[in-house]
Design a protein around this motif. Structure first.
Motif, PDB file in Angstrom:
ATOM      1  N   GLU A  40       0.824  -1.200   0.000  1.00 51.02           N
ATOM      2  CA  GLU A  40       0.000   0.000   0.000  1.00 51.02           C
ATOM      3  C   GLU A  40       0.868   1.263   0.000  1.00 51.02           C
ATOM      4  O   GLU A  40       0.555   2.252  -0.677  1.00 51.02           O
ATOM      5  N   GLY A  41       1.964   1.202   0.749  1.00 51.07           N
ATOM      6  CA  GLY A  41       2.888   2.334   0.762  1.00 51.07           C
ATOM      7  C   GLY A  41       3.516   2.560  -0.597  1.00 51.07           C
ATOM      8  O   GLY A  41       3.656   3.701  -1.060  1.00 51.07           O
ATOM      9  N   GLU A  42       3.873   1.466  -1.282  1.00 45.91           N
ATOM     10  CA  GLU A  42       4.464   1.587  -2.615  1.00 45.91           C
ATOM     11  C   GLU A  42       3.462   2.181  -3.603  1.00 45.91           C
ATOM     12  O   GLU A  42       3.828   2.986  -4.469  1.00 45.91           O
ATOM     13  N   GLN A  43       2.194   1.775  -3.481  1.00 48.06           N
ATOM     14  CA  GLN A  43       1.172   2.323  -4.372  1.00 48.06           C
ATOM     15  C   GLN A  43       1.047   3.836  -4.188  1.00 48.06           C
ATOM     16  O   GLN A  43       0.912   4.589  -5.163  1.00 48.06           O
ATOM     17  N   THR A  44       1.110   4.269  -2.926  1.00 46.23           N
ATOM     18  CA  THR A  44       1.033   5.704  -2.653  1.00 46.23           C
ATOM     19  C   THR A  44       2.230   6.435  -3.250  1.00 46.23           C
ATOM     20  O   THR A  44       2.088   7.493  -3.881  1.00 46.23           O
ATOM     21  N   LEU A  45       3.416   5.868  -3.058  1.00 45.62           N
ATOM     22  CA  LEU A  45       4.619   6.512  -3.591  1.00 45.62           C
ATOM     23  C   LEU A  45       4.577   6.594  -5.115  1.00 45.62           C
ATOM     24  O   LEU A  45       5.059   7.572  -5.708  1.00 45.62           O
ATOM     25  N   PHE A  46       3.999   5.582  -5.756  1.00 46.94           N
ATOM     26  CA  PHE A  46       3.927   5.618  -7.214  1.00 46.94           C
ATOM     27  C   PHE A  46       3.000   6.740  -7.682  1.00 46.94           C
ATOM     28  O   PHE A  46       3.268   7.397  -8.708  1.00 46.94           O
ATOM     29  N   LYS A  47       1.945   6.999  -6.927  1.00 48.68           N
ATOM     30  CA  LYS A  47       1.061   8.115  -7.267  1.00 48.68           C
ATOM     31  C   LYS A  47       1.815   9.442  -7.154  1.00 48.68           C
ATOM     32  O   LYS A  47       1.628  10.339  -7.978  1.00 48.68           O
ATOM     33  N   TRP A  48       2.635   9.541  -6.128  1.00 52.00           N
ATOM     34  CA  TRP A  48       3.447  10.759  -5.977  1.00 52.00           C
ATOM     35  C   TRP A  48       4.438  10.880  -7.136  1.00 52.00           C
ATOM     36  O   TRP A  48       4.662  11.971  -7.662  1.00 52.00           O
ATOM     37  N   GLU A  97       4.047   9.810 -10.118  1.00 48.92           N
ATOM     38  CA  GLU A  97       3.343  10.223 -11.335  1.00 48.92           C
ATOM     39  C   GLU A  97       3.135  11.732 -11.368  1.00 48.92           C
ATOM     40  O   GLU A  97       3.018  12.324 -12.443  1.00 48.92           O
ATOM     41  N   GLN A  98       3.112  12.383 -10.206  1.00 47.91           N
ATOM     42  CA  GLN A  98       2.905  13.831 -10.153  1.00 47.91           C
ATOM     43  C   GLN A  98       4.193  14.625 -10.362  1.00 47.91           C
ATOM     44  O   GLN A  98       4.197  15.626 -11.080  1.00 47.91           O
ATOM     45  N   PRO A 148      12.457  -5.877   2.832  1.00 47.26           N
ATOM     46  CA  PRO A 148      12.997  -4.913   1.864  1.00 47.26           C
ATOM     47  C   PRO A 148      12.313  -3.558   2.003  1.00 47.26           C
ATOM     48  O   PRO A 148      11.112  -3.473   2.303  1.00 47.26           O
ATOM     49  N   VAL A 149      13.071  -2.517   1.780  1.00 50.19           N
ATOM     50  CA  VAL A 149      12.578  -1.140   1.900  1.00 50.19           C
ATOM     51  C   VAL A 149      12.558  -0.511   0.519  1.00 50.19           C
ATOM     52  O   VAL A 149      13.552  -0.552  -0.216  1.00 50.19           O
ATOM     53  N   THR A 150      11.430   0.059   0.166  1.00 57.19           N
ATOM     54  CA  THR A 150      11.326   0.825  -1.074  1.00 57.19           C
ATOM     55  C   THR A 150      11.527   2.293  -0.741  1.00 57.19           C
ATOM     56  O   THR A 150      10.817   2.840   0.114  1.00 57.19           O
ATOM     57  N   GLN A 151      12.496   2.909  -1.397  1.00 53.85           N
ATOM     58  CA  GLN A 151      12.791   4.321  -1.143  1.00 53.85           C
ATOM     59  C   GLN A 151      12.507   5.137  -2.391  1.00 53.85           C
ATOM     60  O   GLN A 151      12.952   4.809  -3.487  1.00 53.85           O
ATOM     61  N   TRP A 152      11.725   6.198  -2.192  1.00 56.02           N
ATOM     62  CA  TRP A 152      11.436   7.122  -3.277  1.00 56.02           C
ATOM     63  C   TRP A 152      12.081   8.462  -2.952  1.00 56.02           C
ATOM     64  O   TRP A 152      12.000   8.952  -1.819  1.00 56.02           O
ATOM     65  N   VAL A 153      12.738   9.057  -3.923  1.00 55.85           N
ATOM     66  CA  VAL A 153      13.428  10.323  -3.768  1.00 55.85           C
ATOM     67  C   VAL A 153      12.971  11.270  -4.867  1.00 55.85           C
ATOM     68  O   VAL A 153      12.988  10.902  -6.048  1.00 55.85           O
ATOM     69  N   ALA A 154      12.589  12.483  -4.481  1.00 54.75           N
ATOM     70  CA  ALA A 154      12.224  13.494  -5.464  1.00 54.75           C
ATOM     71  C   ALA A 154      12.829  14.820  -5.042  1.00 54.75           C
ATOM     72  O   ALA A 154      12.842  15.157  -3.861  1.00 54.75           O
TER      73      ALA A 154
END
Length: 403
Positions: free
Chosen positions: A356-364, A366-367, A394-400
């Motif tokens: 669920e966290g990964e799905q949220t990060l993917f929406k971010w 896309e923006q 495993p940890v998914t890290q998103w950086v923007a």
């Protein structure tokens, strides 16, 4: 144009006699003299000029000084006014073009001269009006510390902290009234310190020596997990090191640590440089206690801690240079508030371990774009008589980065 109406003159224990000709002329021509009781007592008893004694809060005295703009005002300060001194405070509120600053040797310079230490090779800090826990971040084997004391009780406090940290063998030298006729030095170890007859005006020199078996804490990100009190909500040290490297703190920057857990990210952000600041936001009351305890134990007692569930507490906070989201990424409106608040050029980093966290990060993503990294750590652990690999989640890290 307003001429240089404000003089800030550093003065030592030798009083007016130790001033240079230029410094003395600034004192003599002043219409108003400002200083603490000790400084004003150095003037002649026949001096009838108006005096301003520092009040609490000091902002009231500064406001009074500014009211006299245009008159010749002289502030007497201890040693170097720009070394943890009143000069720093005044130059933040009065243009430098209106000020003349004449420093005397700082307590740090005098202490190094007495001890034969290189000023460039010591750690310097002030505990005047600051929590003593600050020294925790400076303690490591072989460190040499120079500390400005708050009062006569500070040496005993420092000795206690060193002893509790496992540095009881450290050599402590207290230097009193340096540069005056009553100058004195006291020496002992932290564990055996029992001096009580200490002058209020003193500086402390510490030669840090670790007790046998004491493991020192590194100065780089990725402290051992057992350095923290926590309930399991802790970014593990391998992931923490990667996360701090990604956040890339620069001296003076501010971090928001959203869903701070036990505060490890914001604490290590602040440990990277004394000028770094952080705000830890956490809703769990037990973890709020962990954050406060960990911050004090690891030398960053000025970490700002805010209780509440994001995004509500974020709306009135100072604008951050970087944001880390370690928990609660699925909260409604969190991204919009964080992204809007983030300074241009700033980074937003988020770690998640759920789908669920990964799905949220993917929406971010896309923006605003950014990039993803999967961090997978395995540690060798006993399996019967042998060692085998046990995988951490495993940890998914998103950086923007905000352009």
């Amino acid at each position: 144009m307003i001429d240089k109406w404000l003089a800030i003159v550093g003065i030592g224990e030798d009083g007016l006699a130790g001033l240079s000709a230029i410094a003395r002329s600034l004192v003599d021509r002043a219409e108003i003299i400002v200083g603490g009781d000790r400084h004003l007592a150095m003037l002649s008893s026949q001096d009838q000029r108006p005096k301003i004694t520092w009040a609490s809060p000091i902002s009231a005295s500064i406001a009074e000084i500014i009211q006299h703009r245009g008159k010749a005002v002289c502030v007497l300060a201890s040693g170097d006014p720009m070394c943890y001194g009143i000069g720093v405070t005044l130059t933040r509120q009065i243009p430098l073009s209106e000020i003349t600053i004449i420093p005397a040797p700082s307590a740090f310079s005098l202490a190094c001269a007495r001890l034969g230490w290189s000023l460039m090779e010591v750690e310097t800090l002030s505990l005047c009006g600051r929590p003593a826990a600050l020294i925790q971040a400076y303690i490591y084997p072989g460190a040499r510390l120079l500390i400005l004391s708050a009062n006569q009780d500070t040496p005993a406090t420092v000795a206690q902290i060193l002893t509790q940290r496992g540095y009881g063998n450290s050599k402590i030298t207290v230097l009193e009234r340096m540069g005056g006729t009553q100058e004195r030095m006291r020496e002992s170890t932290a564990a055996t310190w029992n001096e009580t007859d200490i002058a209020a005006l003193n500086a402390i020199a510490v030669d840090c020596i670790a007790d046998s078996g004491v493991v020192s804490l590194p100065r780089v990100p990725g402290l051992p997990d057992n350095a923290y009190h926590h309930d399991g909500q802790l970014t593990k040290h391998e992931v923490r090191a990667i996360t701090l490297a990604t956040l890339a703190p620069t001296p003076g920057q501010l971090l928001w640590d959203v869903g701070a857990g036990c505060g490890s990210i914001s604490i290590e952000w602040m440990r990277s440089d004394p000028r770094c600041q952080a705000i830890a936001i956490e809703q769990n009351s037990t973890r709020l206690g962990y954050i406060a305890d960990n911050a004090a134990a690891l030398g960053v007692p000025n970490l700002q801690i805010i209780a509440g569930k994001a995004p509500n507490p974020l709306k009135d906070l100072p604008q951050p240079d970087a944001i880390f989201i370690g928990g609660g990424v699925t909260a409604d409106g969190l991204f919009d508030i964080c992204w809007s608040a983030l300074k241009p050029g700033g980074k937003l980093v988020a770690n998640v371990v759920t789908i669920e966290g990964e799905q949220t990060l993917f929406k971010w993503y896309e923006q605003v774009g950014g990039n993803f990294t999967r961090i997978a750590i395995q540690r060798a652990e006993p399996i019967g008589k042998f060692l085998g690999w046990r995988a951490m989640a495993p940890v998914t890290q998103w950086v923007a980065q905000k352009l």
